[in-house]
Scaffold this active site. Structure first.
Site, PDB file in Angstrom:
ATOM      1  N   GLN A 265      -4.567  -5.056   7.060  1.00 58.26           N
ATOM      2  CA  GLN A 265      -5.494  -5.997   6.573  1.00 58.26           C
ATOM      3  C   GLN A 265      -5.509  -7.183   7.205  1.00 58.26           C
ATOM      4  OE1 GLN A 265      -7.794  -5.076   4.754  1.00 58.26           O
ATOM      5  NE2 GLN A 265      -6.859  -3.145   3.843  1.00 58.26           N
TER       6      GLN A 265
ATOM      7  N   LYS B  79     -10.325  -0.468  10.567  1.00 52.88           N
ATOM      8  CA  LYS B  79     -10.551  -1.737   9.824  1.00 52.88           C
ATOM      9  C   LYS B  79     -10.782  -2.958  10.598  1.00 52.88           C
ATOM     10  CE  LYS B  79      -7.442  -0.112   6.176  1.00 52.88           C
ATOM     11  NZ  LYS B  79      -8.030   0.386   5.144  1.00 52.88           N
TER      12      LYS B  79
ATOM     13  N   ASP C 105       3.283  -4.361   8.144  1.00 55.84           N
ATOM     14  CA  ASP C 105       2.120  -3.604   8.012  1.00 55.84           C
ATOM     15  C   ASP C 105       0.975  -4.417   8.237  1.00 55.84           C
ATOM     16  OD1 ASP C 105      -0.161  -2.417   7.121  1.00 55.84           O
ATOM     17  OD2 ASP C 105       0.430  -1.416   5.310  1.00 55.84           O
TER      18      ASP C 105
ATOM     19  N   HIS D  83       0.691  -1.158  -0.049  1.00 55.81           N
ATOM     20  CA  HIS D  83      -0.067   0.106  -0.027  1.00 55.81           C
ATOM     21  C   HIS D  83       0.872   1.248  -0.018  1.00 55.81           C
ATOM     22  CE1 HIS D  83      -2.529   2.996   1.902  1.00 55.81           C
ATOM     23  NE2 HIS D  83      -3.878   2.066   1.664  1.00 55.81           N
TER      24      HIS D  83
ATOM     25  N   CYS E 198      -4.819   2.568  -3.777  1.00 53.77           N
ATOM     26  CA  CYS E 198      -3.619   3.027  -3.089  1.00 53.77           C
ATOM     27  C   CYS E 198      -2.289   1.949  -3.373  1.00 53.77           C
ATOM     28  CB  CYS E 198      -3.704   3.328  -1.509  1.00 53.77           C
ATOM     29  SG  CYS E 198      -4.546   4.606  -1.162  1.00 53.77           S
TER      30      CYS E 198
END
Ligand code: PMP
Length: 417
Positions: free
Chosen positions: A214, A237, A211, A134, A375
């Site tokens: 998600q 999220k 990261d 991302h 993104c």
């Protein structure tokens, strides 16, 4: 580790109708049709437990944190700080003091880029990322590379959207000062083998940032088992409010990192001649934070822990299999990202239909899917496309919704033909 009684896992299979009743927004209509929300990777919907926690905070507890000795101040501080304990438990962190509250993943990665990486980088050094990142895990690194004369290196992926692990490992050369990898791709749904990437990085003394934006909503995260150095999460999220998130980092890194933002709350003593700083995590938390937001995030973590990740993941795995199979039968539909290990996120294109047109027409059918570059420009370039559609699911989605989405797609295609 103590099990908090309010987060004891519920027994039996996932009761999806009951779960849906916990999410008020899912009952609404859009353009006169029942909403089918397939954009949870963008932001998740919120259960009443979260909405009520925020509402209750403002109605009964609102005060600033860590400043007042009055009852409200103490109650607000304890409600806010309890989310630090919950996050530490959620990711199995060795200490609550390794959890830095941030506004989300973006701020967490920028904090590492400016406070950890920038002071260490010199011309000739590199930062290793992957093709599927991302922008939040690309641009901060580019900015610190520009300032320091370091360069970005990119580990490639295969056509299925999987990281080519051997190539990643080959690229871990001595000039790499940090590697930064998505736990789960927001576009492809690919789950990266973070534990083995960590092992390879550690062997070479290269810190690894993960990261986890998600991953948080789908996977049980155990940072001790993952073995990474930094882990970033975003609260919105994860069924919590926007403007919340965290950076977890090993204590030795947090101790060595200088503050990024200066201001109130992060100091020990301020004199015009010089300032001393609070211990981590507070030295990274200048200013008044999103107090109610973090109280809501605590409620969100309790909520998913009560359901239990095993149960949630089982339903999501079934949803992914059902949707993938149904979509493969749609003529002219191309799924982008067919990794062996995936969360229920499916990017796709339909021959002869522009992604934005299709998303707009689907919206008129009550179906919310995202269209665009998500993104992830470099990933779009890899696949040679400008945009994709993305259907991203959560545990509150149903098989009927997937079928209705596929039926809606057939109807709108006729309009585009
Ligand atoms: N990384 C990934 C993989 C994401 O999906 C997102 C959000 N789309 C981010 C980082 C950035 O998260 P936030 O905007 O909440 O900081």
């Amino acid at each position: 580790m103590n099990v908090n009684p309010s987060t004891r896992v519920e027994e039996g299979p996932l009761d999806v109708p009951r779960i849906r009743a916990d999410f008020p927004l899912l009952a609404r209509t859009v353009h006169g049709k029942p909403l089918i929300y397939l954009d949870s990777a963008n932001t998740s919907q919120k259960p009443s437990a979260v909405i009520d926690a925020v509402d209750n905070f403002f109605r009964h507890t609102n005060a600033n944190v860590a400043r007042a000795v009055h009852a409200l101040g103490e109650e607000a501080t304890s409600a806010y700080e309890s989310t630090r304990d919950k996050l530490a438990r959620f990711i199995n962190a060795p200490s609550r003091n390794e959890i830095v509250f941030t506004s989300g993943t973006t701020q967490a990665i920028n904090l590492v880029a400016y406070s950890y990486a920038l002071p260490r980088l010199k011309p000739g050094d590199t930062i290793l990322v992957t093709q599927m990142e991302h922008h939040a895990n690309i641009v901060p690194w580019q900015l610190v590379c520009e300032r320091s004369g370091a360069k970005l290196k990119v580990a490639p992926i295969n056509e299925a959207g999987e990281l080519i692990v051997e190539r990643f490992v080959e690229l871990l050369t001595p000039e790499v000062k940090l590697a930064a990898v998505a736990h789960v791709s927001n576009v492809l749904g690919t789950i990266n083998p973070v534990a083995s990437l960590s092992r390879e990085c550690r062997k070479r003394g290269i810190p690894l940032l993960v990261d986890g934006s998600q991953a948080g909503p789908h996977l049980r995260i155990d940072i001790r088992a993952l073995g990474c150095d930094f882990y970033a999460l975003t609260g919105h999220k994860l069924f919590g409010p926007t403007g919340t998130g965290m950076l977890w980092a090993r204590r030795e890194h947090l101790d060595a990192m200088p503050p990024f933002f200066g201001g109130g709350e992060m100091i020990r003593e301020v004199r015009f001649e010089g300032t001393t700083f609070a211990d981590p995590p507070h030295k990274f938390e200048a200013g008044t934070p999103n107090i109610a937001g973090f109280v809501g995030l605590g409620a969100a973590l309790d909520y998913v822990e009560r359901i239990g990740f095993e149960k949630l993941a089982a339903h999501e795995g079934d949803l992914l299999a059902h949707a993938t199979e149904a979509m493969r039968r749609v003529p002219g539909l191309r799924i982008i990202g067919e990794a062996a290990e995936k969360v229920p996120v499916i990017s796709f294109l339909i021959e002869g239909a522009h992604a934005h047109d299709l998303a707009t027409l689907l919206d008129h059918e009550g179906v919310a899917v995202r269209s665009g570059h998500h993104c992830a420009h470099p990933l779009m370039q890899f696949y040679g496309v400008a945009a994709t559609l993305r259907a991203s699911m959560a545990f509150y989605n149903t098989f009927d919704e997937i079928d209705a989405f596929i039926a809606a797609m057939a109807r709108v295609r006729k309009l585009l033909a």
